[in-house]
Design a protein around this motif. Structure first.
Motif, PDB file in Angstrom:
ATOM      1  N   UNK A   4       0.834  -1.198   0.000  1.00  0.00           N
ATOM      2  CA  UNK A   4       0.000   0.000   0.000  1.00  0.00           C
ATOM      3  C   UNK A   4       0.874   1.255   0.000  1.00  0.00           C
ATOM      4  N   UNK A   7       2.537   1.606  -3.357  1.00  0.00           N
ATOM      5  CA  UNK A   7       1.628   2.102  -4.386  1.00  0.00           C
ATOM      6  C   UNK A   7       1.429   3.609  -4.261  1.00  0.00           C
ATOM      7  N   UNK A   8       1.132   4.049  -3.039  1.00  0.00           N
ATOM      8  CA  UNK A   8       0.859   5.475  -2.832  1.00  0.00           C
ATOM      9  C   UNK A   8       2.088   6.307  -3.199  1.00  0.00           C
ATOM     10  N   UNK A  54      -1.134  12.021   6.128  1.00  0.00           N
ATOM     11  CA  UNK A  54      -2.241  11.288   5.508  1.00  0.00           C
ATOM     12  C   UNK A  54      -1.850   9.828   5.287  1.00  0.00           C
ATOM     13  N   UNK A  57      -2.011   8.048   8.555  1.00  0.00           N
ATOM     14  CA  UNK A  57      -3.389   7.793   8.976  1.00  0.00           C
ATOM     15  C   UNK A  57      -3.969   6.582   8.252  1.00  0.00           C
ATOM     16  N   UNK A  58      -3.746   6.521   6.942  1.00  0.00           N
ATOM     17  CA  UNK A  58      -4.247   5.393   6.165  1.00  0.00           C
ATOM     18  C   UNK A  58      -3.585   4.099   6.639  1.00  0.00           C
ATOM     19  N   UNK A  61      -5.094   2.942   9.836  1.00  0.00           N
ATOM     20  CA  UNK A  61      -6.408   2.340   9.600  1.00  0.00           C
ATOM     21  C   UNK A  61      -6.248   0.922   9.069  1.00  0.00           C
ATOM     22  N   UNK A  62      -5.270   0.743   8.194  1.00  0.00           N
ATOM     23  CA  UNK A  62      -5.018  -0.587   7.645  1.00  0.00           C
ATOM     24  C   UNK A  62      -4.508  -1.532   8.738  1.00  0.00           C
ATOM     25  N   UNK A  64      -5.143  -1.418  12.051  1.00  0.00           N
ATOM     26  CA  UNK A  64      -6.133  -1.821  13.052  1.00  0.00           C
ATOM     27  C   UNK A  64      -6.905  -3.062  12.577  1.00  0.00           C
ATOM     28  N   UNK A  65      -7.053  -3.184  11.275  1.00  0.00           N
ATOM     29  CA  UNK A  65      -7.771  -4.337  10.721  1.00  0.00           C
ATOM     30  C   UNK A  65      -7.085  -5.644  11.066  1.00  0.00           C
TER      31      UNK A  65
ATOM     32  N   UNK B  71      -7.267   4.832  -8.052  1.00  0.00           N
ATOM     33  CA  UNK B  71      -6.351   4.974  -6.913  1.00  0.00           C
ATOM     34  C   UNK B  71      -7.083   4.793  -5.584  1.00  0.00           C
ATOM     35  N   UNK B  74      -7.576   1.122  -5.111  1.00  0.00           N
ATOM     36  CA  UNK B  74      -6.326   0.470  -4.719  1.00  0.00           C
ATOM     37  C   UNK B  74      -6.054   0.672  -3.217  1.00  0.00           C
ATOM     38  N   UNK B  75      -6.316   1.885  -2.731  1.00  0.00           N
ATOM     39  CA  UNK B  75      -6.113   2.151  -1.301  1.00  0.00           C
ATOM     40  C   UNK B  75      -7.068   1.291  -0.463  1.00  0.00           C
ATOM     41  N   UNK B  78      -5.846  -2.067  -0.043  1.00  0.00           N
ATOM     42  CA  UNK B  78      -4.816  -2.042   0.984  1.00  0.00           C
ATOM     43  C   UNK B  78      -5.405  -2.014   2.396  1.00  0.00           C
ATOM     44  N   UNK B  79      -6.602  -1.453   2.501  1.00  0.00           N
ATOM     45  CA  UNK B  79      -7.279  -1.404   3.795  1.00  0.00           C
ATOM     46  C   UNK B  79      -8.100  -2.671   4.056  1.00  0.00           C
ATOM     47  N   UNK B  80      -7.957  -3.610   3.167  1.00  0.00           N
ATOM     48  CA  UNK B  80      -8.664  -4.898   3.288  1.00  0.00           C
ATOM     49  C   UNK B  80     -10.165  -4.729   3.435  1.00  0.00           C
ATOM     50  N   UNK B  81     -10.762  -3.944   2.578  1.00  0.00           N
ATOM     51  CA  UNK B  81     -12.215  -3.811   2.595  1.00  0.00           C
ATOM     52  C   UNK B  81     -12.760  -4.216   1.231  1.00  0.00           C
ATOM     53  N   UNK B 101     -18.741  -1.391   4.267  1.00  0.00           N
ATOM     54  CA  UNK B 101     -19.463  -2.303   5.152  1.00  0.00           C
ATOM     55  C   UNK B 101     -20.124  -1.556   6.308  1.00  0.00           C
ATOM     56  N   UNK B 105     -14.612   2.208   9.935  1.00  0.00           N
ATOM     57  CA  UNK B 105     -13.144   2.171   9.847  1.00  0.00           C
ATOM     58  C   UNK B 105     -12.661   3.143   8.763  1.00  0.00           C
ATOM     59  N   UNK B 113      -9.643   9.383   8.608  1.00  0.00           N
ATOM     60  CA  UNK B 113      -9.231   8.444   7.563  1.00  0.00           C
ATOM     61  C   UNK B 113      -9.781   8.884   6.206  1.00  0.00           C
ATOM     62  N   UNK B 117      -7.502   9.824   2.948  1.00  0.00           N
ATOM     63  CA  UNK B 117      -7.654   9.222   1.619  1.00  0.00           C
ATOM     64  C   UNK B 117      -7.932  10.306   0.583  1.00  0.00           C
TER      65      UNK B 117
END
Lengths: 76, 215
Positions: A4, A7-8, A54, A57-58, A61-62, A64-65, B71, B74-75, B78-81, B101, B105, B113, B117
């Protein structure tokens, strides 16, 4: 996680070929190191560090999953 | 509005008018010159106005829409959603809505968040400075709900200031949120709002008009 960030970073910079991301995995925390071309440093950090913030932060968030913590280090 | 025709003393004048009409910069328009202007003799005999036809460049916009959607998707991977993204073009803005969902999150505390993004996608899409498009990312109508709760907060604190006669500080907010507070209380002629502090710590102060004129 590493993907991730990669990519960013690659999408933000002028020289995507020079983007290097490495991950040092710990038990609970992993450190992600981001290296970019010197000229692109400003692009990944942003005005007043806004872009870097930013990304962090992303990243959190990733994380915590998967019940982990990640730290993003931008290496000069 | 597909295209417009404008007139001016010179071609430049006509282009400028077209830019104002569309509220866009010249680079974002396709310009066809219909007739060159002629200054005429001594500026009053035989003057001819320049006339042009202007329309908004299309190709670039669709690329940006596509790039914005890709993009963000893609993010989200990465956040597995397993979220899907709807994209819409709205003048100089690109609106992206995430069908997620509903877990929150993707919103984060106070929309952190979502804002992150939004900032990243904005930077990716607007890497080339021309033809800048603002990116707005939303999910579960969060933006709307946020505006509503900020308006309520502003009104509530406004009443408090009137009662106490003392200024009240709101917790630090980002520029967009501060703007909503200012706008909400703008019509109230008893109250004044200003922003104090720098960067992340900038916060709105609500005070009564009287107490402000003394300071």
């Amino acid at each position: 996680m590493k993907d991730l960030v990669k990519y960013i970073a690659k999408s933000l910079v002028d020289s995507p070929d020079e983007v290097v991301v490495s991950e040092i995995e710990g038990e609970r925390t992993s450190v992600i190191e981001l290296r970019v071309a010197k000229e692109d440093l400003g692009k990944v950090i942003g005005k007043q560090g806004r872009t870097a913030r930013a990304m962090r932060t992303i990243l959190s968030a990733a994380s915590t999953k998967i019940n982990k913590r990640s730290v993003l280090e931008i290496i000069e | 509005m597909d295209f417009i025709e404008t007139e001016g003393k010179t071609v430049e004048d006509a282009i400028e008018k077209a830019c104002q009409e569309f509220n866009l910069s010249e680079e974002m328009l396709d310009i066809d010159v219909i007739s060159d202007g002629a200054p005429g003799l001594f500026g009053f005999m035989g003057t001819k106005k320049a006339k042009i036809k202007a329309s908004i460049k299309k190709v670039e916009v669709e690329d940006k829409l596509e790039l914005a959607k890709k993009s963000l998707e893609r993010i989200l991977v990465g956040l597995r959603t397993d979220a899907t993204v709807d994209v819409k073009n709205d003048g100089n803005k690109i609106l992206l809505n995430i069908n997620g969902d509903g877990s929150g999150v993707l919103i984060g505390r106070r929309g952190r968040t979502l804002d992150a993004m939004q900032h990243i996608v904005d930077k990716i899409v607007n890497r080339s400075l021309k033809d800048r498009k603002r990116i707005i990312i939303d999910t579960e109508r969060y933006r709307e709900r946020r505006i509503e709760s900020l308006e309520n907060l502003a009104l509530k604190l406004g009443e408090k200031v009137k009662k106490l006669g003392k200024p009240v500080y709101i917790t630090p907010l980002n520029a967009h949120d501060r703007r909503i507070i200012h706008m909400t209380l703008q019509g109230d002629d008893q109250l004044a709002t200003t922003s104090k502090g720098d960067g992340l710590l900038r916060r709105v102060v609500i005070s009564t008009k009287k107490s402000r004129s003394f300071s």
